[in-house]
Design a protein around this motif. Sequence first.
Motif, PDB file in Angstrom:
ATOM      1  N   THR A   1       3.751  11.607   7.153  1.00  0.00           N
ATOM      2  CA  THR A   1       4.400  12.905   7.321  1.00  0.00           C
ATOM      3  C   THR A   1       3.354  13.979   7.571  1.00  0.00           C
ATOM      4  N   LEU A   2       3.639  14.881   8.486  1.00  0.00           N
ATOM      5  CA  LEU A   2       2.718  15.972   8.776  1.00  0.00           C
ATOM      6  C   LEU A   2       2.557  16.843   7.540  1.00  0.00           C
ATOM      7  N   SER A   3       1.329  17.083   7.120  1.00  0.00           N
ATOM      8  CA  SER A   3       1.072  17.855   5.909  1.00  0.00           C
ATOM      9  C   SER A   3      -0.122  18.769   6.127  1.00  0.00           C
ATOM     10  N   ALA A   4      -0.217  19.799   5.298  1.00  0.00           N
ATOM     11  CA  ALA A   4      -1.304  20.770   5.415  1.00  0.00           C
ATOM     12  C   ALA A   4      -2.516  20.285   4.629  1.00  0.00           C
ATOM     13  N   PRO A   5      -3.706  20.702   5.032  1.00  0.00           N
ATOM     14  CA  PRO A   5      -4.900  20.383   4.245  1.00  0.00           C
ATOM     15  C   PRO A   5      -4.834  21.022   2.861  1.00  0.00           C
ATOM     16  N   LEU A   6      -5.614  20.488   1.953  1.00  0.00           N
ATOM     17  CA  LEU A   6      -5.691  21.055   0.609  1.00  0.00           C
ATOM     18  C   LEU A   6      -6.324  22.441   0.675  1.00  0.00           C
ATOM     19  N   GLY A   7      -5.785  23.366  -0.118  1.00  0.00           N
ATOM     20  CA  GLY A   7      -6.338  24.711  -0.184  1.00  0.00           C
ATOM     21  C   GLY A   7      -5.721  25.696   0.779  1.00  0.00           C
ATOM     22  N   MET A   8      -4.785  25.270   1.600  1.00  0.00           N
ATOM     23  CA  MET A   8      -4.171  26.171   2.573  1.00  0.00           C
ATOM     24  C   MET A   8      -2.847  26.741   2.090  1.00  0.00           C
ATOM     25  N   LEU A   9      -2.153  26.030   1.201  1.00  0.00           N
ATOM     26  CA  LEU A   9      -0.863  26.484   0.701  1.00  0.00           C
ATOM     27  C   LEU A   9      -0.966  26.758  -0.793  1.00  0.00           C
ATOM     28  N   ALA A  10      -0.033  27.582  -1.294  1.00  0.00           N
ATOM     29  CA  ALA A  10      -0.044  27.895  -2.722  1.00  0.00           C
ATOM     30  C   ALA A  10       0.236  26.646  -3.555  1.00  0.00           C
ATOM     31  N   CYS A  11       1.036  25.737  -3.025  1.00  0.00           N
ATOM     32  CA  CYS A  11       1.330  24.489  -3.737  1.00  0.00           C
ATOM     33  C   CYS A  11       1.491  23.383  -2.714  1.00  0.00           C
ATOM     34  N   TRP A  12       0.598  22.426  -2.749  1.00  0.00           N
ATOM     35  CA  TRP A  12       0.651  21.357  -1.758  1.00  0.00           C
ATOM     36  C   TRP A  12       1.619  20.278  -2.220  1.00  0.00           C
ATOM     37  N   GLU A  13       2.373  19.726  -1.270  1.00  0.00           N
ATOM     38  CA  GLU A  13       3.234  18.594  -1.568  1.00  0.00           C
ATOM     39  C   GLU A  13       3.627  17.925  -0.260  1.00  0.00           C
ATOM     40  N   ALA A  14       3.692  16.608  -0.261  1.00  0.00           N
ATOM     41  CA  ALA A  14       4.111  15.826   0.900  1.00  0.00           C
ATOM     42  C   ALA A  14       4.581  14.473   0.400  1.00  0.00           C
ATOM     43  N   PRO A  15       5.542  13.858   1.066  1.00  0.00           N
ATOM     44  CA  PRO A  15       6.026  12.542   0.616  1.00  0.00           C
ATOM     45  C   PRO A  15       5.003  11.456   0.879  1.00  0.00           C
ATOM     46  N   SER A  16       5.092  10.403   0.101  1.00  0.00           N
ATOM     47  CA  SER A  16       4.211   9.253   0.287  1.00  0.00           C
ATOM     48  C   SER A  16       4.825   8.287   1.289  1.00  0.00           C
TER      49      SER A  16
ATOM     50  N   VAL B   1       0.865  -1.179   0.000  1.00  0.00           N
ATOM     51  CA  VAL B   1       0.000   0.000   0.000  1.00  0.00           C
ATOM     52  C   VAL B   1       0.899   1.226   0.000  1.00  0.00           C
ATOM     53  N   VAL B   2       0.684   2.109  -0.958  1.00  0.00           N
ATOM     54  CA  VAL B   2       1.377   3.392  -1.025  1.00  0.00           C
ATOM     55  C   VAL B   2       0.315   4.470  -0.810  1.00  0.00           C
ATOM     56  N   LEU B   3       0.551   5.335   0.167  1.00  0.00           N
ATOM     57  CA  LEU B   3      -0.481   6.331   0.490  1.00  0.00           C
ATOM     58  C   LEU B   3       0.145   7.683   0.741  1.00  0.00           C
ATOM     59  N   ALA B   4      -0.703   8.701   0.605  1.00  0.00           N
ATOM     60  CA  ALA B   4      -0.317  10.079   0.916  1.00  0.00           C
ATOM     61  C   ALA B   4      -1.526  10.765   1.532  1.00  0.00           C
ATOM     62  N   GLY B   5      -1.260  11.647   2.478  1.00  0.00           N
ATOM     63  CA  GLY B   5      -2.335  12.345   3.155  1.00  0.00           C
ATOM     64  C   GLY B   5      -2.124  13.840   3.153  1.00  0.00           C
ATOM     65  N   ALA B   6      -3.228  14.582   3.076  1.00  0.00           N
ATOM     66  CA  ALA B   6      -3.191  16.040   3.119  1.00  0.00           C
ATOM     67  C   ALA B   6      -3.984  16.495   4.340  1.00  0.00           C
ATOM     68  N   GLY B   7      -3.270  16.635   5.468  1.00  0.00           N
ATOM     69  CA  GLY B   7      -3.924  17.089   6.691  1.00  0.00           C
ATOM     70  C   GLY B   7      -4.913  16.107   7.261  1.00  0.00           C
ATOM     71  N   HIS B   8      -4.832  14.839   6.834  1.00  0.00           N
ATOM     72  CA  HIS B   8      -5.821  13.856   7.249  1.00  0.00           C
ATOM     73  C   HIS B   8      -5.286  12.981   8.377  1.00  0.00           C
ATOM     74  N   THR B   9      -6.218  12.357   9.086  1.00  0.00           N
ATOM     75  CA  THR B   9      -5.856  11.463  10.186  1.00  0.00           C
ATOM     76  C   THR B   9      -5.138  10.226   9.653  1.00  0.00           C
ATOM     77  N   PRO B  10      -4.157   9.698  10.383  1.00  0.00           N
ATOM     78  CA  PRO B  10      -3.365   8.566   9.887  1.00  0.00           C
ATOM     79  C   PRO B  10      -4.169   7.272   9.936  1.00  0.00           C
ATOM     80  N   PRO B  11      -3.941   6.358   8.995  1.00  0.00           N
ATOM     81  CA  PRO B  11      -4.608   5.056   9.033  1.00  0.00           C
ATOM     82  C   PRO B  11      -4.137   4.234  10.234  1.00  0.00           C
ATOM     83  N   LEU B  12      -4.908   3.202  10.519  1.00  0.00           N
ATOM     84  CA  LEU B  12      -4.587   2.291  11.616  1.00  0.00           C
ATOM     85  C   LEU B  12      -4.513   0.874  11.056  1.00  0.00           C
ATOM     86  N   VAL B  13      -3.439   0.160  11.369  1.00  0.00           N
ATOM     87  CA  VAL B  13      -3.257  -1.218  10.912  1.00  0.00           C
ATOM     88  C   VAL B  13      -3.531  -2.145  12.083  1.00  0.00           C
ATOM     89  N   LEU B  14      -4.433  -3.101  11.873  1.00  0.00           N
ATOM     90  CA  LEU B  14      -4.835  -4.031  12.925  1.00  0.00           C
ATOM     91  C   LEU B  14      -4.604  -5.457  12.459  1.00  0.00           C
TER      92      LEU B  14
END
Length: 459
Positions: free
Chosen positions: A363-378, A339-352
Amino acid sequence: MSAPHLPKVAGIDPEVPVSTQAAVPLKEIPAAPGAFIQDRLAGWVSDLTTLHELTERLAATATLDTALNELLHAGAALVGARRGLLVLERADTTTPATTLGLGLGPADLGHLETVERSATALGRVLDGPPDAADARDGIATPDLLGDQDVDPRHREVAIRLGYAASYALPLASEAAGRLGGAVWFYDEPGEPSEKQRHLVGLYARYATEHLARLTELERARADLATVAEELLPSRLPRVPGVRLAALHRTGPRGGGDWYDALPLPDHALGLAVGSVGGSGPSAMAAMGRLRAGLRAYAVMEGEDPVAVLSDLELLLRLTEPARTATALFAYCEPAARTVVLAGAGHTPPLVLGDRRCEYVETTLSAPLGMLACWEAPSVELSPAPGETVLLYTDGLLRRTGDAMDRAFARLHSAAASVPRADRHDPAAVTDHVLRAMLPDGLDRSDSAEDVVVLAAHFD
């Protein structure tokens, strides 16, 4: 021989005869007129206080069911009855009537339904002309067992249920019209006094206005929930190697939480959850546009979740420049269990799983629409056979009423406590987590948060 004349004294006429009878002593001093007025005023103040308390309790109800229960109990207290029955008939014929009993079980309600409607006071109140006297003053039947005009079947049911008198009142007002009616039953022959009728009539008119508002609110909530469900997947896809389960509940004002699961080329699977800021129809419309855009981006470049969210952020800035959103997208290859995932200001998944229960370190990231250009590592993870990846929105955490750190700990504890026998069923995992997080259920009226939970179990 004439009697001597009494001398004249100023202010006294000696010609007026004086009574020779002794005055009768007063045994009781008559009450001053002010005492009677004070008693009447005290009675009025007491009645108004009682009416104010009952209307305040009714105004505090936020759902139709609680309001109907409160109305039945308050009406019984005002007319001095122990049991009652309420029927709410809405104007639109597509909605079935609501019947609620006080002190009456389902079997008792069934017996009452065997009586012809026109033979009961409640039926006459419901079906009579709105401007009739019954629509204003109600109908009292002080002796159901002794009155020869009472329908024989009604008398038989009254004997079976143990009531001897009734008082029926319409639920009507000038603004709302007639919404239904209520009847209260007495164990002994009798009827409410004139003062009791006046008080319960005032209360019923206020209650009718409140019920009309709650009815419209409930209808609007149902429409919003229907629209929200139509914007989400009608069914989850079947992809070899993974089983899915999802739950979505819209808040009372209609929110923008959403989820998606779509099959991708090469037997891959795309999973997404997100939340649009705000509530109401505009948030739901924005949610629908974002979800449709994410589906298109996932088909074109789903193997790169960062690119998918970057495109989604651009779409949000172009179509909703004043709105923000959180989102998480996961590209799954069930055959390889990656599973390869990326999040934009969202709560982290939980593995059970059987050997671990932990949050995915995103990685801590900003929500969509808050920065001029969004980017975060997967982030890449490899679920073991039998493990479940749980995606969710923050509404699940906020509905607990706890601080966010405590809510995260509570979610971890809820997932870790899933019985081992249920860990291979994503639907059972979802149900257990929800019951542990929200013991009162998802229908709590005091929470405006949407809830989304999406579980993916890898075989």
